[in-house]
Design a protein around this motif. Structure first.
Motif, short mmCIF file in Angstrom:
data_model
loop_
_atom_site.label_atom_id
_atom_site.label_comp_id
_atom_site.label_asym_id
_atom_site.label_seq_id
_atom_site.Cartn_x
_atom_site.Cartn_y
_atom_site.Cartn_z
N ARG A 220 0.84 -1.20 0.00
CA ARG A 220 0.00 0.00 0.00
C ARG A 220 0.88 1.25 0.00
O ARG A 220 1.96 1.26 0.56
CB ARG A 220 -0.89 0.04 1.26
CG ARG A 220 -1.96 -1.03 1.27
CD ARG A 220 -2.81 -0.95 2.53
NE ARG A 220 -3.66 -2.13 2.65
CZ ARG A 220 -4.88 -2.24 2.12
NH1 ARG A 220 -5.40 -1.24 1.45
NH2 ARG A 220 -5.57 -3.36 2.27
N ASN A 221 0.35 2.32 -0.61
CA ASN A 221 1.03 3.61 -0.50
C ASN A 221 0.39 4.41 0.65
O ASN A 221 -0.49 3.91 1.36
CB ASN A 221 0.98 4.36 -1.83
CG ASN A 221 -0.45 4.66 -2.27
OD1 ASN A 221 -1.32 4.91 -1.43
ND2 ASN A 221 -0.70 4.63 -3.57
N LEU A 222 0.85 5.66 0.82
CA LEU A 222 0.39 6.45 1.98
C LEU A 222 -1.06 6.90 1.85
O LEU A 222 -1.64 7.37 2.83
CB LEU A 222 1.31 7.65 2.23
CG LEU A 222 2.72 7.30 2.71
CD1 LEU A 222 3.50 8.58 3.02
CD2 LEU A 222 2.70 6.40 3.94
N GLY A 224 -3.23 4.74 1.37
CA GLY A 224 -3.91 3.53 1.82
C GLY A 224 -4.29 2.58 0.69
O GLY A 224 -4.88 1.53 0.94
N MET A 270 -1.29 14.93 1.27
CA MET A 270 -1.86 14.14 2.36
C MET A 270 -2.96 14.90 3.10
O MET A 270 -4.01 14.34 3.42
CB MET A 270 -0.77 13.74 3.36
CG MET A 270 0.36 12.89 2.80
SD MET A 270 -0.19 11.32 2.09
CE MET A 270 -0.92 10.55 3.54
N GLU A 274 -6.77 13.37 3.28
CA GLU A 274 -7.30 12.84 4.54
C GLU A 274 -8.61 13.52 4.96
O GLU A 274 -9.26 13.08 5.90
CB GLU A 274 -6.24 12.97 5.64
CG GLU A 274 -5.11 11.96 5.41
CD GLU A 274 -3.86 12.28 6.18
OE1 GLU A 274 -3.80 13.35 6.82
OE2 GLU A 274 -2.94 11.44 6.16
N ARG A 278 -14.16 7.64 3.61
CA ARG A 278 -13.69 6.42 2.95
C ARG A 278 -14.41 6.16 1.64
O ARG A 278 -13.80 5.74 0.65
CB ARG A 278 -13.85 5.21 3.90
CG ARG A 278 -12.77 5.14 4.94
CD ARG A 278 -12.99 4.00 5.91
NE ARG A 278 -12.87 2.68 5.33
CZ ARG A 278 -11.73 2.01 5.17
NH1 ARG A 278 -10.58 2.57 5.52
NH2 ARG A 278 -11.72 0.80 4.66
N ARG A 281 -12.91 8.23 -1.09
CA ARG A 281 -11.58 7.73 -1.49
C ARG A 281 -11.73 6.55 -2.44
O ARG A 281 -10.98 6.41 -3.40
CB ARG A 281 -10.78 7.31 -0.25
CG ARG A 281 -10.48 8.46 0.69
CD ARG A 281 -9.65 8.00 1.90
NE ARG A 281 -9.72 8.99 2.98
CZ ARG A 281 -9.01 8.94 4.09
NH1 ARG A 281 -8.16 7.93 4.30
NH2 ARG A 281 -9.13 9.87 5.01
N LEU A 289 -11.13 0.00 -0.35
CA LEU A 289 -9.89 0.14 0.41
C LEU A 289 -9.45 -1.15 1.10
O LEU A 289 -8.26 -1.46 1.10
CB LEU A 289 -10.03 1.28 1.44
CG LEU A 289 -9.92 2.68 0.84
CD1 LEU A 289 -10.47 3.74 1.79
CD2 LEU A 289 -8.47 3.01 0.48
N PRO A 290 -10.38 -1.93 1.68
CA PRO A 290 -9.91 -3.10 2.43
C PRO A 290 -9.16 -4.12 1.57
O PRO A 290 -8.10 -4.60 1.95
CB PRO A 290 -11.20 -3.72 2.99
CG PRO A 290 -12.18 -2.59 3.04
CD PRO A 290 -11.83 -1.71 1.87
N THR A 344 7.71 4.91 -1.67
CA THR A 344 7.21 6.08 -0.96
C THR A 344 8.37 6.97 -0.52
O THR A 344 9.40 6.48 -0.06
CB THR A 344 6.43 5.61 0.29
OG1 THR A 344 5.21 4.99 -0.14
CG2 THR A 344 6.12 6.76 1.24
#
Lengths: 420, 420
Positions: A220-222, A224, A270, A274, A278, A281, A289-290, A344
């Protein structure tokens, strides 16, 4: 009982895991030996107590290591320009030096003349890969040997490129699971080449530690997101997507078995990302995402159904999502897929910038022809990708990676080019 | 068969390795559980395939984790100043928040309100440690609670301190074996505290990867030296050198069981160092390079004989060597020893600097009283250490680390201070 790392089983079709990884030119891909146990290196540390230390990736083989190799934890990407007055003969001497040095370092052996034998004893899957930039070919008097597709990536509307991370004559990609070994290898290679070339920029990158991800898990990247789901798997897909067939690709003979690396530096905003919930995103990316599964259903590796609609008739996967737009071309499956190997970066904010983060990707991708692969995809993304609001491409460079070295090929990096 | 990393067996006297590391307050040192298997975390990834992923270091205990814990591969040291208008009650709320968040993250659990549960699943020996700087005490209206030894390190002749790396109100030390988990933990903690404090500087550091060093091996820095040979081992030496006994040390009660961290940023002049031959490098340090043994003979852990002379009558260990000068005081063994936990930084050279490297140490050391320990040693080194030619201290800060939290102590970081 000796535990081999997950990396020993990934990255290549031929699972050659065993001793003497250094000297052998494994048929079908030298890089296949990642995770093999370099006997030299482990003697010093005790193999059972330090399972990662002596793991080596075979240096010799038809392709350079560091491409079809599972991502290691650390990246040092260093670019160089030739020193004033260095000509083709000088570059030939440099490549002879660098090839010998890289082979020794990656095998856990002290390079000739090395004053720090203690610093080479834990290769921990070290790979060193060389690339040639567009400006090199005029400087060595071989403009006709430059492949036609080796030029700057076309300018895109959302780019904000800083020349600080721009094109140079040469690049070394140094990857490994031990940060100190990577740092030492970088120092050694810079010093070794100091009479011929000087550094232009460094790009350091981080990925998951060896042993921190289950076998075959996509990192994963930052943001997520799982990053690399559609990468090639196995020799056949690497041959289709990554390794140059000089005749088929209209590339010069010296590049047969090589590849082209595009290095984009991509800032990730970021703080703004953020603020999204979710669900938003997931809409932006087109995957959940999961699991990283397409929003049309299934698991991470299920083919997305871009035509599926919900009860209101709207597409389940937004056509402007990152994933949908990447694929939205009939040529995608036939010729646009490529290998992504992103790292990253996560640095101190620039002093005085007021930012709370300075993070993003050293996005490295590998292909047979960047005009047909990276640039074709990026043109679509630049035009409409929802993700553009949260990322900015701030650096760009392109390098031709000559094929590997060994018994059946060049005896040093770029030999067929430099002795043309 | 499950392989536990070397880190599971280092760093503390009590070798509690097992499940439920998160919730237990291990008598004798919560940090002793490093390498224990957080059951929550491994479910997601599969423990056997990713042996490092779910390893956790106990958060609760009499001392904070991250001190008597074997060095992890990655360091993120982040400093903060309080936001305008934040008073003692605000800091109390911040410490409540941060304590809960740090406990969750280090245990591989999603912090309350965390939107990225996927990013916390591989703690990989994550530790988060808080420190209070000198300026904090006036700002929270408790100047009398500031320990007398908590002030700037005295200025030394060879220092070239940049305020960019200077003293701040607060610090978080985040260490772990997975770089992406460390990066995420840093982001989360910054966001979590944003109403109370803002970042001042980040110092990222690297050390050897988990699995790359045999058990008990002392790591090397970029000069090739083993760094940390004389560190304390076992609870008794930690009590003597590192953990504050408030009554004996004349420290305020709230700091009983805590420690003091001195963070020095030390530039290492690689280009000049590498011009030295091996013999000269050994003379400068006072130890040999292969083993780290004193030049007077023996192995790494043999006591040096500073009085030994060679056939010409000269001392075998130069009295101005780094090792000899560190020890040249009758109080050295009685009260000056301390814990060093240095990390390497290895960054892009500053643009336009003309340097080929930008490397050095984020030198972290821990002690009961920096006046008697770090500063006493550094005064001697500043006066004559041969190594001064190749290193420069460019940053300095000092933080009091409150004791750990848990059933028998504070319920959040600094409770006894903030409810004084």
């Amino acid at each position: 009982m000796h535990r081999l790392s997950r990396r020993g089983f990934l990255g290549a079709g031929v699972g050659t895991v065993g001793a003497a990884a250094v000297a052998c030119a494994t048929p079908g891909g030298g890089e296949a030996a990642k995770g093999g146990q370099g006997d030299e290196a482990t003697d010093a540390q005790g193999a059972d107590a330090a399972p990662l230390a002596g793991q080596t990736v075979a240096f010799d083989g038809p392709h350079q290591a560091g491409v079809q190799t599972a991502s290691q934890a650390n990246l040092a990407l260093i670019s160089f320009d030739l020193n004033e007055g260095v000509d083709r003969a000088g570059v030939r001497r440099l490549m002879n030096l660098w090839t010998e040095d890289a082979r020794a370092l990656c095998g856990g052996k002290n390079p000739v003349g090395g004053l720090e034998p203690e610093m080479v004893q834990t290769p921990a899957n070290l790979t060193i890969t060389v690339g040639f930039g567009e400006p090199l070919f005029d400087k060595i008097g071989l403009p006709d040997q430059r492949p036609g597709f080796l030029h700057d990536i076309p300018a895109f509307e959302h780019d904000d490129l800083d020349p600080r991370w721009g094109q140079t004559d040469l690049v070394l990609q140094i990857c490994g699971d031990d940060a100190i070994s990577v740092a030492y290898a970088m120092r050694h290679m810079i010093r070794s080449g100091v009479d011929y070339a000087h550094t232009r920029w460094f790009q350091r990158g981080l990925s998951h530690a060896d042993g921190s991800m289950a076998d075959g898990t996509t990192p994963r990247n930052l943001f997520g997101q799982k990053d690399g789901t559609v990468n090639p798997h196995g020799d056949e897909e690497y041959d289709q997507q990554v390794w140059i067939d000089a005749a088929a690709d209209g590339a010069p003979d010296w590049l047969d078995g090589g590849s082209v690396m595009v290095a984009r530096r991509i800032a990730m905003h970021m703080d703004e990302w953020e603020k999204l919930d979710r669900n938003s995103r997931e809409v932006v990316i087109g995957r959940d995402l999961p699991e990283g599964a397409p929003l049309s259903g299934g698991d991470e590796f299920t083919e997305p159904d871009l035509t599926k609609t919900d009860e209101t008739g709207l597409p389940v996967i937004d056509p402007k999502s990152h994933m949908a737009l990447s694929r939205d071309d009939e040529k995608y499956d036939a010729e646009q897929r490529l290998l992504r190997r992103p790292y990253t970066y996560d640095l101190e904010p620039e002093p005085g910038s007021g930012d709370a983060s300075n993070s993003g990707l050293v996005f490295l991708c590998y292909q047979r022809n960047p005009d047909k692969q990276f640039s074709a995809i990026q043109r679509r993304l630049d035009g409409g990708d929802r993700l553009n609001e949260w990322i900015t491409h701030i650096g760009s460079s392109v390098y031709a990676l000559p094929p590997g070295v060994g018994e059946d090929g060049d005896s040093y990096w770029g030999q067929r080019l430099l002795e043309a």
